[in-house]
Each structure stands twice: as structure tokens, then as C-alpha cells.
Design an enzyme around this catalytic site. Sequence first.
Site, PDB file in Angstrom:
ATOM      1  N   HIS A 121       6.324 -24.317   6.667  1.00  0.00           N
ATOM      2  CA  HIS A 121       5.305 -24.278   5.621  1.00  0.00           C
ATOM      3  C   HIS A 121       5.344 -22.978   4.812  1.00  0.00           C
ATOM      4  CE1 HIS A 121       2.804 -21.505   8.012  1.00  0.00           C
ATOM      5  NE2 HIS A 121       3.112 -22.262   9.057  1.00  0.00           N
ATOM      6  N   ASP A 122       5.154 -23.116   3.500  1.00  0.00           N
ATOM      7  CA  ASP A 122       5.085 -21.997   2.554  1.00  0.00           C
ATOM      8  C   ASP A 122       6.397 -21.234   2.432  1.00  0.00           C
ATOM      9  OD1 ASP A 122       2.105 -22.099   1.950  1.00  0.00           O
ATOM     10  OD2 ASP A 122       2.050 -21.776   4.105  1.00  0.00           O
ATOM     11  N   GLY A 139       7.309 -20.364   9.123  1.00  0.00           N
ATOM     12  CA  GLY A 139       6.406 -20.370   7.978  1.00  0.00           C
ATOM     13  C   GLY A 139       6.518 -19.102   7.149  1.00  0.00           C
TER      14      GLY A 139
END
Length: 263
Positions: A121-122, A139
Site C-alpha cells: 500500500h502507498d 508499504g
Amino acid sequence: MTAIHPSAVIDGSARLAADVEVGPWCVVGPNVVLDQGVRLVSHVVVQQDTTVGARTAIHPFAVIGGDPQHNGYRGEPVRLDIGQDNLIREHCTFNRGTPQGTGVTRVGSNNLFMTGAHVGHDAVVGDHVVMANNATLGGHAWIGDRVFLGGLAAVHQNGRVGQGAIVGGLAAVTRDVIPYGSAWGNHARLHGLNLIGLKRKGYGKDQVRRLLAAYRDLFEADGVFAERLDRVETTYADLAEIMEITAFIRDGGRRPLCLPGQE
């Protein structure tokens, strides 16, 4: 004409370009955009809120645009944006962003993700990146253009790998890797510059010699590191690659810097 296999499930809010191919047993979820020439081979899940750029091919059992693997996620609207001309092989997993981060996971163009690669994520992935089998990004990881990550290499959350760097297989990357660097080991250590990558990009012997000289002055010379950094910026101001390395170091990050001889 869009070619959709009868067994595929397409959400009514998904938008598919005219020449997209969706193979057997694929699932395309809500608010997904598949641009021109995208091909889902079979058994692919594009979960939701994801854009897949033109001519990207995704192979069986990949799960793209899945929920972020984050304990704080409560179903908020977050996205995954993928660029053009990517090859995403079997069992890859790309997660959407988080409200705690940027809210968007971004993948560039002309990348190769081999079997089992994971983008957390991100994360931000540049262009012309290769992630070999089961390479993993935590992440918020940031990966520059033309990076090569070997099989089973893992980049710690918030880690950075600069443009043109190579990371060896099985490396645990807990510290930021400079642009054009060569890092390997567990935990990963810096072992010089990515000479193979530089030669493939057309760098001549004289250019490589000067880059190596700058590397030695920065990482192997006597004195305090901050003073060496100042000297290298002055001595090699005409070398764009060295200026990129020094800017990467000065920009800092949330992880410490990967250095030679450091566990």
C-alpha cells in the site's frame, strides 16, 4: 471490439476500452478502468478502484487493487494507478493505498513483475523496473526508474531504492539504496555501483571510471561522511548521476542509508 469471456464477472461501474480482453474466470470490480489493449489472461481479480494503463497484460491468479494490508483500514476510498505496457505475471498482488498514507499506490510504465511479486500500500514504483519472482515492497516503499530487484528481495516499509540500482536476490533491504547502487545480502549492504546496468545504458569506460572514483571518494575515503558528501558535490558537480546520488542522500527518508560493510 472488447472480448469478454462468458465466465468473467464485470461490475457495472467498471469502464473497459473498446479492445480490452478479459479471459475466463476473471473478476473486474467496481470503479475499475481498463485502458486500451489491456489483457487479463484468465483467473485475474482486479478488485476495485484501480486504473490499469494501456497494453498492460495481467496473468492468471494475480490480485490487483486489493485492500491494503493495514490494521487501520476501514474501507475508505483509496486507489491503485498502474501505467502503460506493464507485464504482470502469475500470482502478483498489488494493494491500494491507505488514508494514513497518500491514499494511492502508483506503478509506472514498461515494468516487469515476475511471478509472486508484491507491491504494498502507498508504494511508488517508477518506469522500466524489474521485480523478479516473489520480490516484495512494503508499504510506502519508493522505487526509482530502471531498478532491478532480485528474486525474494524485500524492501522494508518506507524504504527507498534510487534510480538504476540493483538489489540482489534474497536481500533484506532495511536501509535506503542510493541511485545506481548495487546492494545485496541479509541484511543488504552496499557493494558498489550497478556496473552492468550502467554499461547496458551505454556508459563508456571513462564515464564509469569517474563514477567509480566519486563512489570511492564518498564511501571509502577518510574523514567524516558529511564532509566527504560536501567534497563530492563540489568535485563532481558536472556528473548528473553523482548529483542525483548526493541529492538522494540529502533528501533523506524514513529509513537510514544503506552503506558498505554495514549489517
